[in-house]
Scaffold this motif. Structure first.
Motif, PDB file in Angstrom:
ATOM      1  N   TRP A  54      -3.033  -3.807  -7.132  1.00 55.80           N
ATOM      2  CA  TRP A  54      -3.562  -2.458  -6.952  1.00 55.80           C
ATOM      3  C   TRP A  54      -4.915  -2.297  -7.641  1.00 55.80           C
ATOM      4  O   TRP A  54      -5.130  -1.377  -8.425  1.00 55.80           O
ATOM      5  CB  TRP A  54      -2.536  -1.429  -7.430  1.00 55.80           C
ATOM      6  N   PHE A  70      -8.996   2.222  -3.482  1.00 56.83           N
ATOM      7  CA  PHE A  70      -8.190   1.008  -3.512  1.00 56.83           C
ATOM      8  C   PHE A  70      -8.777   0.104  -2.439  1.00 56.83           C
ATOM      9  O   PHE A  70      -8.372   0.165  -1.279  1.00 56.83           O
ATOM     10  CB  PHE A  70      -6.715   1.330  -3.228  1.00 56.83           C
ATOM     11  N   SER A 125       0.821  -1.216   0.000  1.00 56.21           N
ATOM     12  CA  SER A 125       0.000   0.000   0.000  1.00 56.21           C
ATOM     13  C   SER A 125       0.854   1.264   0.000  1.00 56.21           C
ATOM     14  O   SER A 125       0.386   2.334  -0.407  1.00 56.21           O
ATOM     15  CB  SER A 125      -0.955   0.001   1.191  1.00 56.21           C
ATOM     16  N   PHE A 131       0.852   4.982  -8.791  1.00 54.79           N
ATOM     17  CA  PHE A 131       0.801   3.624  -8.247  1.00 54.79           C
ATOM     18  C   PHE A 131       1.130   2.627  -9.346  1.00 54.79           C
ATOM     19  O   PHE A 131       0.965   2.920 -10.534  1.00 54.79           O
ATOM     20  CB  PHE A 131      -0.583   3.327  -7.655  1.00 54.79           C
ATOM     21  N   VAL A 186       1.258   3.307  -3.313  1.00 55.16           N
ATOM     22  CA  VAL A 186       0.264   4.287  -3.761  1.00 55.16           C
ATOM     23  C   VAL A 186       0.685   5.606  -3.127  1.00 55.16           C
ATOM     24  O   VAL A 186       0.641   5.762  -1.905  1.00 55.16           O
ATOM     25  CB  VAL A 186      -1.164   3.906  -3.318  1.00 55.16           C
TER      26      VAL A 186
END
Length: 184
Positions: A162, A139, A4, A156, A7
């Motif tokens: 993703w 997301f 994560s 990202f 992103v």
């Protein structure tokens, strides 16, 4: 580092005046828009303009604001030369518009889904306007939702971890500028 963490959100990545110029130019070129509205209710629905092919002046104004974002992303994540291609290309710049009350949205998807898109290795989108209600980029796997604010960029990887969605705007239209970095 978590997946994560890849992103990245960059507020004020594009000046508000440039965002407005791009929105105004998009609207002025209405005859060149490409609508995407498949009969399948799970398909993406939006109106698009390819700046690279249809509005070179808009492309030339937007591109200098985008290039530093990729450099910043690489620097912040400490991506070493072995992880970053020595030669790369940019996908065409596109503006997408989503109007409220029309069903326009981009359901959950990833940005690499076939042979043609497999060259993509980093996605970038820049919101060109504020949307106060609805219109978030979500997301779901990360529990993250980004509310559109003019000039904010999101970068990202475009691959399967993703999964993301462009939710329908409610309070007004949403415009985004998007591109990808490609392997050559």
């Amino acid at each position: 580092m978590l997946l994560s963490d890849l992103v990245r959100i960059y507020p004020a990545a594009m000046p508000p005046a440039l965002c407005q110029t791009l929105v105004d130019g998009f609207e002025a070129l209405e005859g060149q828009h490409l609508g995407r509205a498949d009969a399948d209710p799970t398909a993406p629905r939006f109106t698009e303009l390819n700046l690279t092919q249809q509005w070179q002046a808009g492309h030339d104004e937007a591109f200098p604001a985008i290039l530093p974002l990729f450099e910043r992303y690489s620097r912040e994540l400490q991506i070493c030369p072995e992880q970053w291609p020595a030669e790369l290309a940019f996908e065409e710049l596109r503006i997408k518009r989503y109007r409220p009350g029309t069903g326009e949205a981009f359901p959950e998807h990833v940005d690499v889904g076939d042979h043609a898109s497999a060259r993509r290795f980093l996605a970038a989108l820049i919101y060109l306007n504020d949307v106060d209600n609805g219109g978030a980029t979500e997301f779901p796997g990360w529990g993250q939702a980004i509310q559109p604010r003019a000039g904010t960029a999101v970068l990202f990887p475009p691959l399967w971890p993703w999964l993301h969605a462009g939710r329908p705007p409610v309070s007004g239209p949403k415009w985004i500028l998007s591109t990808y970095l490609h392997y050559l």
